[in-house]
Design a protein around this motif. Sequence first.
Motif, PDB file in Angstrom:
ATOM      1  N   ARG A  56       0.854  -1.186   0.000  1.00  0.00           N
ATOM      2  CA  ARG A  56       0.000   0.000   0.000  1.00  0.00           C
ATOM      3  C   ARG A  56       0.896   1.244   0.000  1.00  0.00           C
ATOM      4  NH1 ARG A  56      -4.758  -2.742  -0.788  1.00  0.00           N
ATOM      5  NH2 ARG A  56      -6.210  -2.706   0.949  1.00  0.00           N
ATOM      6  N   THR A  57       0.357   2.365  -0.494  1.00  0.00           N
ATOM      7  CA  THR A  57       1.093   3.631  -0.426  1.00  0.00           C
ATOM      8  C   THR A  57       0.362   4.536   0.552  1.00  0.00           C
ATOM      9  OG1 THR A  57       1.708   3.355  -2.724  1.00  0.00           O
ATOM     10  CG2 THR A  57       2.024   5.532  -1.812  1.00  0.00           C
ATOM     11  N   LEU A  58       1.108   5.272   1.358  1.00  0.00           N
ATOM     12  CA  LEU A  58       0.480   6.185   2.315  1.00  0.00           C
ATOM     13  C   LEU A  58       0.106   7.481   1.607  1.00  0.00           C
ATOM     14  CD1 LEU A  58       2.675   5.650   5.533  1.00  0.00           C
ATOM     15  CD2 LEU A  58       0.631   4.422   4.783  1.00  0.00           C
ATOM     16  N   GLY A  59      -1.152   7.563   1.203  1.00  0.00           N
ATOM     17  CA  GLY A  59      -1.641   8.756   0.519  1.00  0.00           C
ATOM     18  C   GLY A  59      -0.827   9.035  -0.723  1.00  0.00           C
ATOM     19  N   GLU A  60      -0.485  10.312  -0.899  1.00  0.00           N
ATOM     20  CA  GLU A  60       0.292  10.715  -2.075  1.00  0.00           C
ATOM     21  C   GLU A  60       1.764  10.878  -1.708  1.00  0.00           C
ATOM     22  OE1 GLU A  60      -2.139  12.817  -4.731  1.00  0.00           O
ATOM     23  OE2 GLU A  60      -3.202  11.098  -3.913  1.00  0.00           O
ATOM     24  N   SER A  61       2.141  10.365  -0.528  1.00  0.00           N
ATOM     25  CA  SER A  61       3.496  10.628  -0.021  1.00  0.00           C
ATOM     26  C   SER A  61       4.564   9.838  -0.745  1.00  0.00           C
ATOM     27  CB  SER A  61       3.559  10.242   1.463  1.00  0.00           C
ATOM     28  OG  SER A  61       3.408   8.827   1.595  1.00  0.00           O
ATOM     29  N   GLY A  62       4.164   8.783  -1.455  1.00  0.00           N
ATOM     30  CA  GLY A  62       5.156   7.900  -2.072  1.00  0.00           C
ATOM     31  C   GLY A  62       5.728   6.899  -1.071  1.00  0.00           C
ATOM     32  N   ILE A  63       5.280   6.950   0.174  1.00  0.00           N
ATOM     33  CA  ILE A  63       5.791   5.989   1.165  1.00  0.00           C
ATOM     34  C   ILE A  63       5.065   4.661   0.945  1.00  0.00           C
ATOM     35  CG2 ILE A  63       6.072   5.464   3.618  1.00  0.00           C
ATOM     36  CD1 ILE A  63       5.929   8.553   4.117  1.00  0.00           C
ATOM     37  N   ASP A  64       5.870   3.673   0.581  1.00  0.00           N
ATOM     38  CA  ASP A  64       5.336   2.372   0.199  1.00  0.00           C
ATOM     39  C   ASP A  64       5.480   1.434   1.402  1.00  0.00           C
ATOM     40  OD1 ASP A  64       4.820   0.168  -1.768  1.00  0.00           O
ATOM     41  OD2 ASP A  64       6.874  -0.352  -1.217  1.00  0.00           O
ATOM     42  N   VAL A  65       4.380   0.793   1.804  1.00  0.00           N
ATOM     43  CA  VAL A  65       4.422  -0.059   3.001  1.00  0.00           C
ATOM     44  C   VAL A  65       3.762  -1.406   2.716  1.00  0.00           C
ATOM     45  CG1 VAL A  65       4.397   1.913   4.596  1.00  0.00           C
ATOM     46  CG2 VAL A  65       2.222   0.843   3.944  1.00  0.00           C
ATOM     47  N   SER A  66       4.068  -2.378   3.567  1.00  0.00           N
ATOM     48  CA  SER A  66       3.419  -3.684   3.466  1.00  0.00           C
ATOM     49  C   SER A  66       1.925  -3.533   3.759  1.00  0.00           C
ATOM     50  CB  SER A  66       4.067  -4.651   4.467  1.00  0.00           C
ATOM     51  OG  SER A  66       4.219  -4.049   5.736  1.00  0.00           O
ATOM     52  N   GLY A  67       1.143  -4.491   3.282  1.00  0.00           N
ATOM     53  CA  GLY A  67      -0.316  -4.414   3.433  1.00  0.00           C
ATOM     54  C   GLY A  67      -0.790  -4.481   4.866  1.00  0.00           C
ATOM     55  N   ILE A  68       0.013  -4.996   5.776  1.00  0.00           N
ATOM     56  CA  ILE A  68      -0.258  -4.799   7.204  1.00  0.00           C
ATOM     57  C   ILE A  68       0.960  -4.147   7.842  1.00  0.00           C
ATOM     58  CG2 ILE A  68      -1.872  -6.728   7.512  1.00  0.00           C
ATOM     59  CD1 ILE A  68       0.375  -8.221   8.999  1.00  0.00           C
ATOM     60  N   GLY A  69       0.687  -3.422   8.915  1.00  0.00           N
ATOM     61  CA  GLY A  69       1.777  -2.914   9.739  1.00  0.00           C
ATOM     62  C   GLY A  69       1.754  -3.675  11.049  1.00  0.00           C
ATOM     63  N   MET A  70       2.693  -3.379  11.910  1.00  0.00           N
ATOM     64  CA  MET A  70       2.669  -3.969  13.250  1.00  0.00           C
ATOM     65  C   MET A  70       2.358  -2.870  14.256  1.00  0.00           C
ATOM     66  SD  MET A  70       5.633  -5.986  15.388  1.00  0.00           S
ATOM     67  CE  MET A  70       5.716  -5.707  17.168  1.00  0.00           C
ATOM     68  N   GLY A  71       1.278  -3.045  14.999  1.00  0.00           N
ATOM     69  CA  GLY A  71       0.914  -2.101  16.053  1.00  0.00           C
ATOM     70  C   GLY A  71       1.791  -2.325  17.281  1.00  0.00           C
ATOM     71  N   CYS A  72       2.309  -1.249  17.857  1.00  0.00           N
ATOM     72  CA  CYS A  72       3.310  -1.366  18.930  1.00  0.00           C
ATOM     73  C   CYS A  72       2.838  -0.779  20.261  1.00  0.00           C
ATOM     74  CB  CYS A  72       4.619  -0.719  18.483  1.00  0.00           C
ATOM     75  SG  CYS A  72       5.356  -1.518  17.042  1.00  0.00           S
ATOM     76  N   TRP A  73       1.527  -0.709  20.463  1.00  0.00           N
ATOM     77  CA  TRP A  73       1.015  -0.206  21.748  1.00  0.00           C
ATOM     78  C   TRP A  73       1.369  -1.194  22.864  1.00  0.00           C
ATOM     79  CZ3 TRP A  73      -4.998   0.673  22.664  1.00  0.00           C
ATOM     80  CH2 TRP A  73      -5.204   1.181  23.958  1.00  0.00           C
ATOM     81  N   ALA A  74       0.955  -2.458  22.691  1.00  0.00           N
ATOM     82  CA  ALA A  74       1.129  -3.435  23.773  1.00  0.00           C
ATOM     83  C   ALA A  74       2.597  -3.612  24.166  1.00  0.00           C
ATOM     84  CB  ALA A  74       0.515  -4.773  23.369  1.00  0.00           C
ATOM     85  N   ILE A  75       3.504  -3.555  23.195  1.00  0.00           N
ATOM     86  CA  ILE A  75       4.917  -3.809  23.532  1.00  0.00           C
ATOM     87  C   ILE A  75       5.545  -2.659  24.319  1.00  0.00           C
ATOM     88  CG2 ILE A  75       5.252  -5.385  21.577  1.00  0.00           C
ATOM     89  CD1 ILE A  75       7.027  -3.138  20.299  1.00  0.00           C
ATOM     90  N   GLY A  76       4.789  -1.592  24.495  1.00  0.00           N
ATOM     91  CA  GLY A  76       5.286  -0.508  25.354  1.00  0.00           C
ATOM     92  C   GLY A  76       5.267  -0.898  26.827  1.00  0.00           C
ATOM     93  N   GLY A  77       4.454  -1.915  27.171  1.00  0.00           N
ATOM     94  CA  GLY A  77       4.355  -2.331  28.569  1.00  0.00           C
ATOM     95  C   GLY A  77       3.511  -1.365  29.389  1.00  0.00           C
TER      96      GLY A  77
END
Length: 326
Positions: free
Chosen positions: A3-24
């Motif tokens: 996927r691309t983030l809007g028009e930014s050209g930043i290309d990312v995998s179709g899922i990301g990893m959420g990092c809330w829980a790993i904050g402890g």
Amino acid sequence: MRRTLGESGIDVSGIGMGCWAIGGPFHNDNGPSGWGEVDDDESTRTIHRALDLGVDFFDTADVYGAGHSERVLGRALAGRRDQVAIATKWGWTFEEDTKYAVGGNDTAAYVRQAVTASLDRLGTDYIDLYQLHIGDLAADRAAELLGTLEALVEEGKIRAYGWSTDLPDRAESWARDGAHFAAVQHDCSVLHGSPEMLEVCERHGLASINRGPLAMGLLTGKYTTATQVGPGDVRGSGVEWMTLFGKDGRPSAAHLARLESVREVLTSEGRTLAQGALAWLWAVSDRTVPIPGCRTVAQVEDNAGALGKGPLTAAQVAEIAVLLGS
Ligand SMILES: NC(=O)c1ccc[n+]([C@@H]2O[C@H](COP(=O)([O-])OP(=O)(O)OC[C@H]3O[C@@H](n4cnc5c(N)ncnc54)[C@H](OP(=O)(O)O)[C@@H]3O)[C@@H](O)[C@H]2O)c1
């Protein structure tokens, strides 16, 4: 799947990893804001496994674990910065030493202070997507931040910015005036669709970053009326916005019943429930980027396994809508 983030050209995998829980653990005046105790070594292995499996987008916030999530993520990505896109957030102030989340700060001066601190904790000199974390900030106040955010892009400290909000009118307001506004992060899952926000994202060419894609774990099927989350977990804190789990830490029976009604469709083609929930999100829009929170290697392996199976079909999405009466 990419996927691309809007028009930014930043290309990312179709899922990301959420990092809330790993904050402890961390807390605010209402009780725990984290997901209980975490094992930093397992969190690091989970991030590395995500990368091995093609997940190259990581979503965190400065306040998760009062800075700890950013520190763990930054350490785990050291030497691999060029292989990933990092999204973080600002707006909620906190004390790192006491792990206390103090309150909001929506001033332009604070954005500059916060970005410097996040860059330091993440061990990087740029953030790919910098997101406002105060979801209900008044549009006129938020408009005052755009000049500072654009300046941060100009200075190379951030590549693009986003807003974590469930309010379509807020997303609209930045979409009109924010040149580098690339993404809305909003609550979206098969149990809680958000067609109006998806429509805004499609109309303005924004990415729809989906938080809570697994309904805080409930959609994985591992919670039953006989199980409950551990102590110090925000899901059992009884805060007003928590509708998925009760104050006793048990999942909502009504939501479990809804999950049962769509289990067969979600688990089609050999998908696990989590994979089916992610597949539903890809099927409802080509702008969605679910960011399932992962705190173990096994979880990221399950979730990343969805990438190879792709979206549900339009017929399956329609069938789910009938089954859920949505
Ligand atoms: N306001 C905001 O900006 C905001 C709010 C919420 C979330 N977010 C972002 O969105 C991300 C995802 O949302 P979320 O963490 O609330 O919920 P979620 O992704 O729906 O659920 C994540 C949780 O489900 C469990 N899990 C994940 N994958 C699993 C699997 N395959 N099998 C079994 N259990 C699994 C894990 O918890 P257990 O093992 O403990 O069950 C995990 O922490 C967050 O990490 C954060 O980056 C942002």
